[in-house]
Each structure stands twice: as C-alpha cells, then as structure tokens.
Scaffold this motif. Structure first.
Motif, PDB file in Angstrom:
ATOM      1  N   VAL A   1       0.823  -1.209   0.000  1.00 32.43           N
ATOM      2  CA  VAL A   1       0.000   0.000   0.000  1.00 32.43           C
ATOM      3  C   VAL A   1       0.861   1.265   0.000  1.00 32.43           C
ATOM      4  N   GLU A   2       1.940   1.259   0.788  1.00 36.10           N
ATOM      5  CA  GLU A   2       2.741   2.489   0.905  1.00 36.10           C
ATOM      6  C   GLU A   2       3.500   2.770  -0.381  1.00 36.10           C
ATOM      7  N   VAL A   3       3.899   1.717  -1.083  1.00 36.49           N
ATOM      8  CA  VAL A   3       4.592   1.931  -2.359  1.00 36.49           C
ATOM      9  C   VAL A   3       3.605   2.483  -3.393  1.00 36.49           C
ATOM     10  N   PHE A   4       2.369   1.956  -3.352  1.00 35.49           N
ATOM     11  CA  PHE A   4       1.340   2.444  -4.273  1.00 35.49           C
ATOM     12  C   PHE A   4       1.056   3.920  -4.026  1.00 35.49           C
ATOM     13  N   MET A   5       1.059   4.308  -2.757  1.00 35.36           N
ATOM     14  CA  MET A   5       0.836   5.724  -2.430  1.00 35.36           C
ATOM     15  C   MET A   5       1.894   6.601  -3.091  1.00 35.36           C
ATOM     16  N   LEU A   6       3.135   6.191  -3.003  1.00 34.41           N
ATOM     17  CA  LEU A   6       4.211   6.952  -3.656  1.00 34.41           C
ATOM     18  C   LEU A   6       4.006   6.958  -5.166  1.00 34.41           C
ATOM     19  N   GLY A   7       3.522   5.824  -5.698  1.00 32.05           N
ATOM     20  CA  GLY A   7       3.217   5.743  -7.125  1.00 32.05           C
ATOM     21  C   GLY A   7       2.162   6.759  -7.536  1.00 32.05           C
ATOM     22  N   ILE A   8       1.152   6.945  -6.674  1.00 36.94           N
ATOM     23  CA  ILE A   8       0.114   7.936  -6.963  1.00 36.94           C
ATOM     24  C   ILE A   8       0.733   9.329  -7.060  1.00 36.94           C
ATOM     25  N   LEU A   9       1.638   9.637  -6.130  1.00 30.28           N
ATOM     26  CA  LEU A   9       2.268  10.962  -6.132  1.00 30.28           C
ATOM     27  C   LEU A   9       3.066  11.191  -7.412  1.00 30.28           C
ATOM     28  N   VAL A  10       3.841  10.175  -7.799  1.00 26.13           N
ATOM     29  CA  VAL A  10       4.635  10.313  -9.025  1.00 26.13           C
ATOM     30  C   VAL A  10       3.709  10.486 -10.226  1.00 26.13           C
ATOM     31  N   ALA A  11       2.630   9.702 -10.272  1.00 25.40           N
ATOM     32  CA  ALA A  11       1.679   9.796 -11.379  1.00 25.40           C
ATOM     33  C   ALA A  11       1.025  11.179 -11.414  1.00 25.40           C
ATOM     34  N   LEU A  12       0.718  11.712 -10.221  1.00 25.37           N
ATOM     35  CA  LEU A  12       0.114  13.049 -10.144  1.00 25.37           C
ATOM     36  C   LEU A  12       1.014  14.084 -10.803  1.00 25.37           C
ATOM     37  N   VAL A  13       2.301  14.023 -10.475  1.00 23.37           N
ATOM     38  CA  VAL A  13       3.246  14.993 -11.042  1.00 23.37           C
ATOM     39  C   VAL A  13       3.347  14.825 -12.551  1.00 23.37           C
ATOM     40  N   LYS A  14       3.407  13.567 -12.990  1.00 24.12           N
ATOM     41  CA  LYS A  14       3.515  13.326 -14.432  1.00 24.12           C
ATOM     42  C   LYS A  14       2.279  13.813 -15.173  1.00 24.12           C
ATOM     43  N   LEU A  15       1.106  13.600 -14.576  1.00 29.92           N
ATOM     44  CA  LEU A  15      -0.142  13.958 -15.249  1.00 29.92           C
ATOM     45  C   LEU A  15      -0.417  15.454 -15.192  1.00 29.92           C
ATOM     46  N   ALA A  16       0.102  16.118 -14.156  1.00 26.99           N
ATOM     47  CA  ALA A  16      -0.183  17.539 -13.985  1.00 26.99           C
ATOM     48  C   ALA A  16       0.283  18.344 -15.189  1.00 26.99           C
ATOM     49  N   GLN A  17       1.301  17.828 -15.884  1.00 24.50           N
ATOM     50  CA  GLN A  17       1.787  18.547 -17.061  1.00 24.50           C
ATOM     51  C   GLN A  17       0.892  18.310 -18.272  1.00 24.50           C
ATOM     52  N   LEU A  18       0.091  17.264 -18.192  1.00 27.65           N
ATOM     53  CA  LEU A  18      -0.732  16.877 -19.335  1.00 27.65           C
ATOM     54  C   LEU A  18      -2.124  17.492 -19.262  1.00 27.65           C
ATOM     55  N   ALA A  19      -2.682  17.486 -18.075  1.00 27.26           N
ATOM     56  CA  ALA A  19      -4.059  17.946 -17.909  1.00 27.26           C
ATOM     57  C   ALA A  19      -4.300  18.274 -16.449  1.00 27.26           C
ATOM     58  N   GLY A  20      -5.523  18.747 -16.159  1.00 26.86           N
ATOM     59  CA  GLY A  20      -5.872  19.012 -14.779  1.00 26.86           C
ATOM     60  C   GLY A  20      -6.090  17.706 -14.022  1.00 26.86           C
ATOM     61  N   VAL A  21      -5.431  17.558 -12.882  1.00 26.51           N
ATOM     62  CA  VAL A  21      -5.602  16.320 -12.117  1.00 26.51           C
ATOM     63  C   VAL A  21      -6.435  16.591 -10.885  1.00 26.51           C
ATOM     64  N   LEU A  22      -7.273  15.617 -10.540  1.00 22.79           N
ATOM     65  CA  LEU A  22      -8.141  15.741  -9.390  1.00 22.79           C
ATOM     66  C   LEU A  22      -7.888  14.567  -8.447  1.00 22.79           C
ATOM     67  N   PRO A  23      -7.225  14.799  -7.324  1.00 19.54           N
ATOM     68  CA  PRO A  23      -7.036  13.707  -6.360  1.00 19.54           C
ATOM     69  C   PRO A  23      -8.387  13.225  -5.858  1.00 19.54           C
ATOM     70  N   GLY A  24      -8.592  11.917  -5.853  1.00 19.83           N
ATOM     71  CA  GLY A  24      -9.884  11.371  -5.445  1.00 19.83           C
ATOM     72  C   GLY A  24      -9.926  11.015  -3.974  1.00 19.83           C
ATOM     73  N   ILE A  25     -11.111  10.615  -3.539  1.00 17.01           N
ATOM     74  CA  ILE A  25     -11.304  10.241  -2.129  1.00 17.01           C
ATOM     75  C   ILE A  25     -10.392   9.073  -1.759  1.00 17.01           C
ATOM     76  N   ALA A  26     -10.296   8.118  -2.687  1.00 21.21           N
ATOM     77  CA  ALA A  26      -9.507   6.927  -2.392  1.00 21.21           C
ATOM     78  C   ALA A  26      -8.044   7.264  -2.144  1.00 21.21           C
ATOM     79  N   MET A  27      -7.555   8.328  -2.775  1.00 20.77           N
ATOM     80  CA  MET A  27      -6.160   8.692  -2.568  1.00 20.77           C
ATOM     81  C   MET A  27      -5.921   9.047  -1.107  1.00 20.77           C
ATOM     82  N   TRP A  28      -6.867   9.807  -0.538  1.00 17.76           N
ATOM     83  CA  TRP A  28      -6.694  10.189   0.860  1.00 17.76           C
ATOM     84  C   TRP A  28      -6.834   8.995   1.775  1.00 17.76           C
ATOM     85  N   SER A  29      -7.732   8.064   1.437  1.00 17.48           N
ATOM     86  CA  SER A  29      -7.859   6.906   2.328  1.00 17.48           C
ATOM     87  C   SER A  29      -6.672   5.963   2.184  1.00 17.48           C
TER      88      SER A  29
END
Lengths: 168, 212
Positions: free
Chosen positions: A112-140
C-alpha cells in the motif's frame, strides 16, 4: 531491539485493524485520481488500474498490481480481524494456526505504501498533461498506509499465542 | 571472540519462522512441523544457497530487458513515444520535478541493482564461509529485505497512467514489454532475499570458534 511486550496489544491492534478495514473499503470503492481534459472527466479506481492493464493484454502485470495492492492487503487485514475479534470476545477462532500462517505470507506482498508513492509520481507526471483531481480513495490510501503499519507493529504474535494457548 | 549465547541449532532445537516457537524435533520423523502453528520446521532454510542463486541469476537475466525495452508506450497527436525506465527518470528531471526524479531513480534503478549485488555478495561470502564483518553483513541483509519492495513504484505509476490516459484522439498510454520484466525482477529478488538464510552468516563464525 528485539522484543517489547505490551499488555493491551490485542485490543490496540484490533482497533487499528478495524480502522484500516474501513479505509481499505473506501480506497477500493472510490476513484483514486481523476483527469480533466476538455471538460471531460476520466477517473480510475484501484481496480480500474488492474482492469486497464488486463485490457491491454498485460495480464501478468495486472495480476501483480492486483495482488500487491488489493488481494494481499485484504488477506492481511482479514486474517488479523479473524484472529483478533474472537480473542477479544474470549473465543477461539477455528483454524487459527492456518490463518496465522496466511498472515505471515501476505505481509511482504502488500504494498500500500509503495502504491501511495506511485500515486504521487503519477500526479506529477499527469499535472503537465491535464488538470488532475485527487480522489477520495487517494486520501484513504494515504491514511491506510500509516494505520496498516501501526496495526502490524501493534500486532504481537506472542500475546496472540499466549491467549490462544490459554484457551485450548 | 567470547560469546554469551548459544544457537538453537547447537542445542538441538528448532525455531519456527512463522510463529517463533522454539521446539525440540522428534528424532523419529524425517520432516517435522511446528507443534503450535503447523509450519514446516528446519534448522536452516532448505537449499538456501542454491535457491537464492537460481532466483538471483533469473533476476540478472531479466534485468537486461527490464531496462533496455520500453516500459511505457505513449501515442498522441504529436506521434508515438516509447519510454524506458531511465528515460522516464530523465523526463521527470528535465520537467523540474527533480526530487521525484531522484526518488524514482533510487527506487527503480539503484535499488534493484544494489539488491542483486548485495545478495550475490552475501551468498558468495557464506559459500566461502567468510567470518568477515558478520554484523555488517547481517545489517546489509536486513536493509535488502526492507528496501526491495519499493522497486514496485514504477509498475504502480504505469498502472495509474495506463488507466487514466485513454483519451482516444489526444493520447493513450500502454504498458510496454519491459513492465513485466521489471516486475519479475522485483518479485524474483524479493524471493531471493526470502530464500537466503541470514543465519548462515553466523554459522561460519560458530564453526571457527568451535575449532579454535
């Protein structure tokens, strides 16, 4: 440090396990991240990532992601709840030894903790492409990362076996 | 070296990997299991060195396609683009997110390589019955076990990107052939770390003390 005993280990780890189960369910039901492109909104859940890989015929990668982010954490949480709830109610869970072994097997593969870091990296990568919206599941998943670690470290096999053996 | 402890094996006892119970095996039976939790018991993990080598060699072989082949394929209106693990790091770095570039570089490039080298070193030192720095080697093993899972980072990033970036005309991202090779390297090195028995590090120490 090798070992430190705590008197209330079963109660503490049970409380943390139940909290982690709630977060895990939320993490699986709601979208992790969303993407907004030209007014259109695309979202994915945890299982959605597995599904997308599977649809691209990357079956083994899909299986690996499913195993490490969904199945193994579920087994770990389920096994802890299965062992701890009856003990808290002064009962002995059947096949406790088998479930205990399953718990030991599941631990290294829940990531789970590695996946969380994966979400962060994906967020940064996607932020350059389009608007990103962190979902509820990300916080949980973020919360789950800490509570799962706390539950695992509060879980004391010696206290568990001491209580199981006193019963039998 | 004076020692204030004896090992379970010296006393004819076996400790259970799973539940930690120390028990005396019955001499009659060939294969013993833990009287408490039922796991198989063995003084040392069976064929630890051979198994660790087999898994390590498989990981080394797969390490090549994992890094050489594209891990992610992007097709957009600007054309096709293939990314390897390393080019993904370079992309993050050049787009200004260098702390993340560093994290990804450590997790996907440094850790798998360092893990393979560290495990090979540990197995060779045990095979040569080395008595050099056992405490440091035991520490190295614990580090390898702790850090190995983080290499899955890139697989998760790809999984998320693949699920989200399906914008028919604009851009689509597909997982490349290196993704499975890379995942296999992580899984194989994790298994290699699990099959390696760190107690072998101390066994060489014991026989040397015994003979002197």
């Amino acid at each position: 440090m090798l070992y430190r005993s705590r008197a209330d280990s079963i109660e503490r780890s049970l409380a943390l396990t139940l909290a982690a189960i709630v977060l895990f369910v939320i993490a699986n039901l709601f979208p992790v991240i969303g993407l907004e492109v030209q007014g259109e909104r695309i979202e994915t859940t945890l299982f959605g990532t597995v599904r997308a890989l599977y649809d691209q015929d990357r079956v083994l990668v899909a299986a690996l992601v499913c195993l490490t982010t969904i199945i193994m954490p579920a087994v770990e949480l389920g096994a802890m709840a299965y062992l701890l709830i009856p003990l808290r109610l002064n009962q002995t869970p059947p096949a406790a030894a088998l479930v205990f072994r399953m718990l030991g097997l599941s631990r290294p593969w829940g990531m789970v903790e590695v996946f969380m870091l994966g979400i962060l990296v994906a967020l940064v990568k996607l932020a350059q492409l389009a608007g990103v919206l962190p979902g509820i599941a990300m916080w949980s998943i973020f919360g789950l990362m800490f509570i799962l670690a706390a539950a695992a470290s509060a879980f004391d096999p010696r206290a568990l076996w001491a209580r199981l053996e006193r019963k039998s | 070296m004076t020692r204030s402890f004896v090992s379970a094996a010296q006393l004819g006892l076996l400790s259970c990997h799973v539940c930690g119970l120390l028990s005396r095996p019955s001499a009659a039976r060939h294969r013993t299991s833990c009287p408490r939790c039922g796991s198989h018991l063995h003084a040392r993990k069976p064929n630890s060195i051979a198994r660790t080598w087999a898994l390590l060699i498989a990981a080394i072989i797969l390490y090549v396609p994992a890094n050489a082949l594209p891990v992610m394929e992007t097709s957009s209106i600007f054309g096709e683009q293939e990314d390897t693990i390393m080019s993904g790091v370079v992309y993050l770095w050049s787009s200004g997110a260098w702390p993340l570039a560093l994290v990804v570089f450590i997790a996907s490039v440094t850790v798998p390589l360092a893990k393979i080298i560290a495990l090979a070193f540990l197995v060779i030192s045990v095979q040569r019955r080395s008595t050099w720095q056992p405490v440091q080697r035991a520490r190295l093993y614990r580090l390898v076990e702790l850090v190995g899972r983080w290499s899955m980072l890139d697989i998760f990033v790809i999984a998320i990107l693949v699920a989200l970036v399906q914008l028919n005309a604009l851009a689509t991202i597909r997982a490349g052939p290196a993704a499975i090779a890379f995942g296999a390297v992580v899984v194989l090195t994790m298994f290699a770390a699990m099959t390696f028995d760190p107690r072998l590090i101390w066994d060489a120490q014991e026989t040397r003390d015994g003979s002197s």
